[in-house]
Enzyme design. Sequence first.
Site, PDB file in Angstrom:
ATOM      1  CG  ASP A  73      -1.920   1.068   1.293  1.00  0.00           C
ATOM      2  OD1 ASP A  73      -2.221   1.636   0.223  1.00  0.00           O
ATOM      3  OD2 ASP A  73      -2.419   1.363   2.393  1.00  0.00           O
ATOM      4  CG  ASP A  78       6.208  10.841  -9.552  1.00  0.00           C
ATOM      5  OD1 ASP A  78       6.329  11.677 -10.481  1.00  0.00           O
ATOM      6  OD2 ASP A  78       7.008  10.759  -8.613  1.00  0.00           O
ATOM      7  CB  THR A 135     -11.366   6.690   5.329  1.00  0.00           C
ATOM      8  OG1 THR A 135     -10.112   6.122   5.656  1.00  0.00           O
ATOM      9  CG2 THR A 135     -12.091   5.793   4.383  1.00  0.00           C
ATOM     10  NE  ARG A 228      -5.972   1.488  14.810  1.00  0.00           N
ATOM     11  CZ  ARG A 228      -6.292   2.779  14.726  1.00  0.00           C
ATOM     12  NH1 ARG A 228      -5.903   3.599  15.676  1.00  0.00           N
ATOM     13  NH2 ARG A 228      -6.972   3.242  13.708  1.00  0.00           N
TER      14      ARG A 228
HETATM   15  O1  C5P Z   1      -6.287  -0.111  12.646  1.00  0.00           O
HETATM   16  P1  C5P Z   1      -7.196   0.213  11.517  1.00  0.00           P
HETATM   17  O2  C5P Z   1      -8.193  -0.876  11.165  1.00  0.00           O
HETATM   18  O3  C5P Z   1      -7.865   1.552  11.646  1.00  0.00           O
HETATM   19  O4  C5P Z   1      -6.205   0.280  10.266  1.00  0.00           O
HETATM   20  C1  C5P Z   1      -6.686   0.570   8.995  1.00  0.00           C
HETATM   21  C2  C5P Z   1      -5.644   0.308   7.976  1.00  0.00           C
HETATM   22  O5  C5P Z   1      -6.235   0.607   6.720  1.00  0.00           O
HETATM   23  C3  C5P Z   1      -4.411   1.175   8.112  1.00  0.00           C
HETATM   24  O6  C5P Z   1      -3.311   0.414   7.599  1.00  0.00           O
HETATM   25  C4  C5P Z   1      -4.709   2.345   7.216  1.00  0.00           C
HETATM   26  O7  C5P Z   1      -3.564   2.919   6.662  1.00  0.00           O
HETATM   27  C5  C5P Z   1      -5.518   1.669   6.115  1.00  0.00           C
HETATM   28  N1  C5P Z   1      -6.374   2.557   5.345  1.00  0.00           N
HETATM   29  C6  C5P Z   1      -7.423   3.281   5.908  1.00  0.00           C
HETATM   30  N2  C5P Z   1      -8.188   4.093   5.113  1.00  0.00           N
HETATM   31  C7  C5P Z   1      -7.935   4.187   3.809  1.00  0.00           C
HETATM   32  C8  C5P Z   1      -6.892   3.459   3.228  1.00  0.00           C
HETATM   33  C9  C5P Z   1      -6.120   2.645   4.048  1.00  0.00           C
HETATM   34  O8  C5P Z   1      -7.671   3.178   7.109  1.00  0.00           O
HETATM   35  N3  C5P Z   1      -8.708   4.937   3.042  1.00  0.00           N
END
Ligand code: C5P
Length: 251
Positions: A73, A78, A135, A228
């Site tokens: 990810d 670019d 998000t 998490r």
């Molecule tokens: O701990 P949690 O479930 O909030 O982690 C969400 C994961 O999803 C993180 O790695 C975050 O970078 C990723 N993510 C996100 N929203 C996005 C894209 C990726 O929360 N739009």
Amino acid sequence: MTRASSPTLGTTAHPIVTPIVALDVPDRRAAQAIVTRLGAACGYYKVGLELFAAEGPEIVSWLRDAGKLVFVDLKLHDIPNTVHGAARSVARHGASLLTVHASGGSEMIRAAVAGAQEGATASGGCGVLGVTILTSMDSAGIGEAWGREQVDVTGEVVRLAGLVAMGGGAGIVCSGHEAATVKSTFAGALDLLIPGIRLSGGDSHDQRRVMTPRAAADAGARWLILGRAVTGAADPVAAMALVDASLAGAV
Ligand code: C5P
């Protein structure tokens, strides 16, 4: 090192949806602790900017050698030529999924898809996903960044998803709350990866719009990002079992 020939996917109670656990950790040692703890309960991991910047592409090779699939990810954005080369390099290391920012435009997305295809010969294919709107951004934040008064977030997500479809991307990253609209607009053309997943009754942390695995599956998800909710659980293996139970509609 020998590369595992067929990566093992974690067991999932859903025929379509694959859970991916996010390795949001500072180094390989911490990543290794999660992968060891989860064992066969998880077959697919996300490597984001923090871990990739710390350990480089070797972390992808290490996960592949451990028999896992890897979503890299990096949210590339670019000029097309640069993104083409970066996507090729990431795919060469064995990534199965890679992100680019959809706002880079359809030409950049097409370049990423071509680069990923060139690099993926040894890894069995690398899909390019477009990140629509982070998000963490709300209407006011997007308005500030893009110099606009009013921003219809769902409308922008659908517009950006259109660029991903035009550029030949495999799918998009979006919140579960836009998923059903995108799915109905691009039925069959784009797969959805949904972050912000929480188990029923769990802490939503700093995520504003969260969904259970089952709700995300019902909204049309192909992949779920578990952060998490799993890695911060007292028993991550039990948390993965709850993800499966949610997907099966049992909880
Ligand atoms: O701990 P949690 O479930 O909030 O982690 C969400 C994961 O999803 C993180 O790695 C975050 O970078 C990723 N993510 C996100 N929203 C996005 C894209 C990726 O929360 N739009």
